[in-house]
Motif scaffolding. Structure first.
Motif, short mmCIF file in Angstrom:
data_model
loop_
_atom_site.label_atom_id
_atom_site.label_comp_id
_atom_site.label_asym_id
_atom_site.label_seq_id
_atom_site.Cartn_x
_atom_site.Cartn_y
_atom_site.Cartn_z
N ASP A 126 -3.79 0.39 -3.19
CA ASP A 126 -4.62 0.79 -2.20
C ASP A 126 -5.85 -0.03 -1.39
O ASP A 126 -6.78 0.00 -0.56
CB ASP A 126 -4.77 2.21 -1.79
N ARG B 109 0.36 -1.47 -0.58
CA ARG B 109 -0.29 -0.36 0.00
C ARG B 109 0.44 1.41 0.20
O ARG B 109 1.81 1.23 0.67
CB ARG B 109 -0.26 0.40 1.36
N SER B 110 0.04 2.45 -0.62
CA SER B 110 0.72 3.70 -0.20
C SER B 110 1.72 3.72 1.00
O SER B 110 3.24 4.74 1.23
CB SER B 110 0.17 4.50 -0.29
N ASP B 111 1.41 3.52 2.23
CA ASP B 111 1.96 3.96 3.31
C ASP B 111 2.65 3.13 3.82
O ASP B 111 3.77 2.51 4.63
CB ASP B 111 0.42 3.44 4.56
N SER C 189 -1.63 -5.79 3.51
CA SER C 189 -2.11 -5.53 4.69
C SER C 189 -2.87 -6.49 5.51
O SER C 189 -2.75 -7.51 4.50
CB SER C 189 -3.65 -4.73 4.22
#
Length: 268
Positions: A250, A17-19, A23
């Motif tokens: 995302d 993900r972008s962070d 997940s």
């Protein structure tokens, strides 16, 4: 589509993900696919030091392809399985010619020991301890996995096109960044060529591989694999080349596709 026997996925912009996280849902899907006896192989442009943070999600096969195919890392043994290094003389000559043709180009060199940089190379990420700063010719005193070329003013695709004119196929040039950062490897070293070696070692043909990616450095892998997915937010060239489109990274797009392909139902 027949049920795949191997999953190959890029990391940044694809699985991650972008962070920077994977997940819980994606981790659960990866584990479920591995439990079916289907290896999930990470195939990334990241250097080893940036790939280690996701190694907890590597399955029992324990292999990851890093540095755009220059290295196959055995996670369980914490050692290289395959190393595909650059010829130092060729790399130095190419760097000198590229700088002459495109003034303002600066270089860095990735090796198993980490990254070393020219004084003018502006790295965006935090550098590890012990990084050397020296002219590029001095940085090839150890086996090199990848030569990085950066320009602070050009567009990535413009820089790539200029570099291709200079290199003329002597090395492989690709890119996966929103900035003008080129990733240069030894001849014939791509995500696809190294993935083909790994797949053969696992007894899997290209037709039985499902692959996911989002940037131009993924193109060889996506065109080699029997089934390919571009992420919804992928580079236009990747969307055009892939067989299918997956939801964005995302949105756990890789996991969503795999859950459907392998009929996993609800995964916690």
């Amino acid at each position: 589509m027949t049920t795949p026997r191997l999953v190959a996925t890029d990391l940044d912009g694809t699985l991650v993900r972008s962070d920077g996280s994977i997940s819980p849902y994606t981790a659960g899907v990866l584990a479920a696919v591995e439990d079916l006896g289907v290896p999930v192989v990470f195939v990334t442009g990241r250097p080893l030091r940036w790939t280690e943070v996701v190694f907890e999600h590597v399955g029992s096969h324990g292999l990851a392809i890093v540095s755009n195919g220059a290295l196959v890392w055995d996670v369980a043994r914490h050692e290289p399985r395959t190393v595909r290094t650059m010829d130092a003389a060729t790399a130095v000559a190419v760097s000198e010619e590229l700088r002459a043709a495109v003034p303002g180009t600066a270089f860095a060199v990735e090796s198993l020991d980490g990254i070393d940089l020219e004084p003018g190379f502006m790295e965006r990420a935090k550098l590890p301890a012990g990084v050397r700063r020296a002219p590029v010719a001095e940085l090839f005193d150890r086996p090199a996995l990848k030569l990085l070329a950066r320009h602070e003013e050009l567009d990535p695709e413009e820089f790539w096109a200029l570099a291709e004119d200079v290199v003329q196929g002597r090395l492989v040039i690709t890119w996966s960044s929103s900035t003008a950062l080129l990733e240069i490897s030894a001849p014939e070293v791509t995500k696809a060529s190294t993935l083909a070696q790994v797949a053969a070692g696992l007894g899997v043909d290209a037709a039985d591989v499902i692959a996911f990616g989002d940037m131009p450095n993924d193109l060889p892998m996506l065109t080699w694999a029997g089934t390919s997915y571009a992420m919804a937010d992928a580079h236009p060239s990747v969307v055009a080349a892939a067989d299918h489109l997956a939801p964005g990274h995302d949105e756990d797009g890789v996991a969503q596709v795999l859950a459907g392909v392998f009929d996993l139902g609800s995964v916690e």
